[in-house]
Design an enzyme around this catalytic site. Structure first.
Site, short mmCIF file in Angstrom:
data_model
loop_
_atom_site.label_atom_id
_atom_site.label_comp_id
_atom_site.label_asym_id
_atom_site.label_seq_id
_atom_site.Cartn_x
_atom_site.Cartn_y
_atom_site.Cartn_z
N GLU A 206 1.09 -1.31 0.31
CA GLU A 206 0.00 -0.12 -0.32
C GLU A 206 1.30 1.43 0.05
OE1 GLU A 206 -3.61 1.96 2.68
OE2 GLU A 206 -3.74 -0.53 2.41
N ASP B 24 -2.64 -3.43 2.20
CA ASP B 24 -3.26 -3.04 3.86
C ASP B 24 -4.66 -4.55 4.10
OD1 ASP B 24 -0.92 -1.79 4.98
OD2 ASP B 24 -2.54 -0.06 5.26
N TYR C 70 -0.81 -5.26 14.18
CA TYR C 70 -1.89 -4.07 12.80
C TYR C 70 -2.89 -2.91 13.97
CZ TYR C 70 -4.77 -3.04 9.35
OH TYR C 70 -5.14 -2.26 8.18
#
Length: 693
Positions: free
Chosen positions: A8, A104, A303
């Site tokens: 990303e 992501d 994350y």
């Protein structure tokens, strides 16, 4: 043959390239060891604006609404065309036989990759990298166990529906209300209900009438102070005070002791982390998201955009080992461990982990130089470390004592607490001492027996009921998270408004658009609706500002994500709602005065009023092309801004004197800017110099 890996962001691509051995840097990608590693830059491919579907949509008109595309069109973002071109070439390179979507691991990451893949016309097979940590071993493990792309088709469908629904609501509602009230009004599916919450809260505060109440406090010889009930009438309270002063003796009727405990708080999801960072550190939700995203990319936390406060049973052993290492890292003595039930057990709930588990520090963090981190990242990391250890600690246990005494026929009470076991609060105190800055919370009652005791002093205290509190970012995030929970049927997934990943951006957008403003000191800021925000909500119909409808949509998007609802069914609902909105909405009576734009002068082209709007000062005559843009290139070249004061002078006098303008060579000079109009009515500027440049 080569495998193309699409990340990303460039920083994430660098991490993947390092692990995969793609060490040769090229223009827009890395290459090596059979891999090509490239990246998107956010949304490379975006929904096309209405005028791409039909040129007539350049001009805003109610007659052209609703705008409901049958075949959706996409464009490559102008600012990222070069990187899109790189990805297009790589996807069509003959030696590339497969692709890995490494954006992501969430709804938006899925959308970003798939739109690029489709816009390039690529047909090659692709798989999915799904990570919760950017540590090197996690990346290696992820590439060994790539997922089939089909497992994420439903996630992509949900992302498409979210993007298209937001486009349709934003485009149609913004045009509808802007045309009705003759000014630019930004309306959004999530943004408008959030603004409505703040407007309703401020209305409740404004309407609140405080009510006085009185209590009588007795200072007892036993060493505590007992208080009466709240008494609405002052004379009744004064009579009680007088009676107590006459008696000067109170009878202790009963003393009850009850053992209580507070379980540890759960691990952090993004919203609870943002709320704590706002409450304890004064960070905005967006600041916190930026800090924790950076920590994730630096391999220091897992994350961040997660909505879960739990881990799965597969991760329990990892958390136990991490806990022991964190205790050693912070020099905290581990608690006595119950062998029968692991201390990590309360953090495990597979049912409540969807895409990602809770936010945790990583093992890489234990070897990192934390002092080198920016202060904001250090503080957010400290919160995450503390919460991880608190979540696996013992409950906080205390003894609550309630003393009830009687004097002059009235009951008085005093409460006290004794700590039995500090549990998770010990971790909070040790790790977050500098952040909490908290005084001792508990007051123990002195030993007393059930008998008479003397009254050393009696006094009357006056108080009043409090209005609801203004929203802070902490409390507004909580309101967004729990919106509509009371009105939803039992058993329905309660998603609130927005998602953990988007709530911060929603608040920032409301501030940027001038609908909300932050007020207060550095640490404690409240979010208040502006006059513009209040006016917008006043004219909005219920279905657009209702949290229930938006929360219902979030639940349906989750059902699409799980394959429990057809995307077409959801989009049909959106189409119907927008069609009905356009057909049934009329201007509210009396709203014109409320929505009146601020007139700052007269148009030099046609003589009609010039009004301030979001992006500049516009002539009210829609046929006239005169405008003074706030983001003005002519003034930028002079090193100046075209603000309200400058616009006012230009319209009143046709000229404005500016000091310390900057030339291209960096020299400063004074000059006067003259305003005139082109033949078609557009503004035109020229300079009159006072001296040489």
């Amino acid at each position: 043959m080569s495998i193309l890996v699409v990340a990303e962001k460039p920083s994430v691509a660098m991490s993947y390239a390092k692990v995969l051995g793609a060490t040769s840097r090229k223009d827009g990608y890395f290459e090596g060891n059979g891999y090509l590693v490239s990246w998107c830059i956010g949304h490379l491919v975006e929904l096309a604006p209405p005028n791409v579907y039909d040129a007539k949509y350049v001009k805003w008109s109610i007659a052209d609404l609703p705008i409901l595309p049958q075949k959706w069109q996409y464009l490559v973002s102008a600012s990222t065309k070069k990187q899109f071109g790189s990805l297009q070439k790589l996807m069509h390179r003959p030696d590339v036989d497969s692709i890995v979507n490494s954006c992501d691991a969430g709804r938006e990451g899925e959308l970003i990759f798939r739109l690029v893949y489709q816009q390039t016309g690529c047909k090659k097979p692709f798989s999915r990298l799904w990570l919760s940590s950017m540590e090197e071993n996690a990346i290696r493990e992820g590439f060994v166990h790539l997922k089939p792309s089909t497992e994420y088709d439903a996630l992509y469908n949900a992302a498409l529906c979210r993007e298209r629904a937001d486009w349709m609501v934003g485009i149609n509602a913004s045009r509808l209300f802007s045309c009705l009230y003759n000014q630019s009004l930004a309306v959004g599916r999530v943004m408008t209900p959030v603004l409505a919450m703040t407007v309703v809260r401020e209305a409740a505060i404004a309407a609140f009438v405080p009510e006085k109440f009185y209590t009588v406090d007795l200072e007892l010889t036993s060493g505590c102070t007992a208080s009466s009930r709240r008494i609405p009438e002052k004379t009744v309270a004064e009579n009680l005070l007088e009676a107590c002063r006459k008696e000067m003796v109170a009878t202790i009727q009963r003393i009850t002791c009850k053992e209580k405990s507070e379980n540890p708080p759960p691990l952090y999801d993004l919203t609870t982390l943002q709320r704590d960072a706002n409450r304890l550190l004064g960070y905005s939700a967006q600041q916190t998201l930026d800090y924790v995203q950076s920590l994730y990319e630096k391999k220091l936390t897992t994350y961040p955009r997660t909505d879960s406060c739990y881990i799965t049973d597969d991760d329990e052993e990892m958390l136990e080992e991490l806990t022991e290492e964190l205790e050693g890292f912070l020099d905290i003595a581990p608690e006595d461990v119950d062998e029968a039930v692991p201390r990590t057990r309360r953090t495990v709930n597979r049912e409540k982990v969807t895409d990602h588990h809770a936010i945790l520090p990583t093992r890489s963090m234990l070897q990192a130089d934390l002092d080198a981190l920016p202060k904001g990242e250090q503080n957010v990391l400290k919160l995450i470390i503390a919460r991880t250890l608190m979540a696996v600690s013992k409950p906080f246990r205390y003894l609550e004592t309630l003393l009830t005494t009687e004097c002059a026929g009235e009951e008085f009470t005093a409460k006290g607490k004794d700590i039995l076991e500090e549990g998770w609060k010990a971790v909070e105190r040790k790790v977050l001492a500098d952040i909490l800055n908290r005084k001792q919370e508990l007051t123990a009652l002195p030993n007393a027996a059930e008998n008479e005791c003397g009254i050393l002093n009696a006094e009357l205290k006056e108080g009043q009921t409090s209005p609801p509190k203004h929203f802070t970012e902490d409390t507004l995030l909580h309101a967004m998270e729990t919106a509509s929970a009371d009105s939803m049927p039992e058993g329905v997934e309660r998603q609130g408004i927005g998602t953990p990943a988007t709530r911060a951006a929603t608040i920032e957008k409301l501030v940027q658009k001038g609908f909300l403003e932050r007020k207060g000191n550095k640490k404690t800021k409240v979010l208040l609706p502006t006059d513009k925000g209040k006016a917008l909500i006043t004219v909005m119909p219920e279905e657009i500002q209702s949290p229930e409808m938006t929360a219902d949509w979030e639940t349906k998007l989750l059902q699409i994500e799980r394959g429990e609802m057809e995307p077409s069914e959801f989009m049909t609902e959106i189409n119907t709602m927008i069609t009905e909105l356009v057909k049934n909405t009329e201007m509210k009576k009396g709203a014109n005065a409320l929505m009146k734009s601020k007139i700052i002068g007269v148009c030099p082209n046609c003589g009609k009023p010039v009004v301030e709007r979001e992006k500049g000062w516009f002539c009210e005559n829609r046929e006239c092309r005169f405008v003074l843009w706030k983001d003005n290139a002519f003034f930028k070249r002079l090193g100046k801004r075209l603000d309200a004061h400058v616009a006012d002078k230009l319209l009143r006098d046709g000229r404005v004197r500016l000091k310390d303008c900057k030339s291209a060579k960096g020299k400063t000079y004074n000059a006067t800017v003259l305003l005139s109009c082109e033949a078609d009515g557009r503004s035109k500027f020229s300079l009159e110099f006072e001296g040489g440049c």
